[in-house]
Design an enzyme around this catalytic site. Sequence first.
Site, short mmCIF file in Angstrom:
data_model
loop_
_atom_site.label_atom_id
_atom_site.label_comp_id
_atom_site.label_asym_id
_atom_site.label_seq_id
_atom_site.Cartn_x
_atom_site.Cartn_y
_atom_site.Cartn_z
N ASP A 61 -60.19 -11.32 35.47
CA ASP A 61 -61.32 -12.11 35.98
C ASP A 61 -62.32 -12.37 34.85
OD1 ASP A 61 -60.36 -12.18 38.58
OD2 ASP A 61 -61.44 -10.37 39.18
N TYR B 108 -57.23 0.70 34.19
CA TYR B 108 -58.57 0.09 34.14
C TYR B 108 -59.64 1.18 34.14
CZ TYR B 108 -56.23 -4.18 35.85
OH TYR B 108 -55.41 -5.26 36.00
N ASP C 295 -67.50 -8.28 43.75
CA ASP C 295 -68.03 -7.97 42.41
C ASP C 295 -69.34 -8.75 42.24
OD1 ASP C 295 -67.27 -10.61 41.96
OD2 ASP C 295 -65.79 -10.15 40.40
N ARG D 132 -61.30 -4.98 42.46
CA ARG D 132 -62.44 -5.41 43.30
C ARG D 132 -62.24 -4.97 44.75
NH1 ARG D 132 -62.89 -11.36 43.36
NH2 ARG D 132 -60.87 -11.52 42.35
#
Length: 230
Positions: free
Chosen positions: A52, A80, A94, A186
């Site tokens: 993203d 992540y 987000d 997310r």
Amino acid sequence: MKTLDDYQAGQILLIDKPLHWTSFQAVNKLRWEIRQAFNIKKIKVGHAGTLDPLATGLLVICTGKMTKQIDTFQGQIKEYTGTIVLGGTTPSFDLETEINETFPTAHITPELIHETTTQFIGDIEQYPPVFSAIKKDGKRLYEFARAGEDVEIKPRTIHIAAFEITNIIENNVEFRVVCSKGTYIRSLANDFGKALGSGGHLSVLRRTKIGDFNVDNALSPEQFIEQLKG
């Protein structure tokens, strides 16, 4: 220094994607720079897994014949790190959209936060965010979302191998996640907030690994361009 033959035969480029860049922009930038450097009209360049715009970190970019390996790299385990903010939700899960609902957080303790991660380990059902690039009826989900249209989203089975809390500062929960292809961090942030009874959204996300590739070995786009120009 790499030659044109090297790039056409196929290279794997590890790029540390900057904040606010799309993955598409990163690929386009590198493709343009390679074309300029060798004065050629075209070369195949593609990436193995979208990030993203609000995420940073590892993009595996392939050139030439190595683009045939993209599907293989996309299917590999990913790692992540990031931050979930408790106490509020956003439609995009987000910071792309503003907080639409707030919740109390006084009941949340570090112990509860650590205990709740166990609900998300292993194979779990996850609903992708409505603000995502998944296609339905020929349109991207985010197109429906931005037009204010309701759309039915089906859950997917994903696998989370590790969900570790690395730091807690007030309502900011820092984490590390190791997960399968198709996992939306997310959505994990949103679901984690729900499980805690406080709502939650993602404020920071960085991809650190794809398979054996590590962001520690990645170059910024600027560093790659400098290297390309020698």
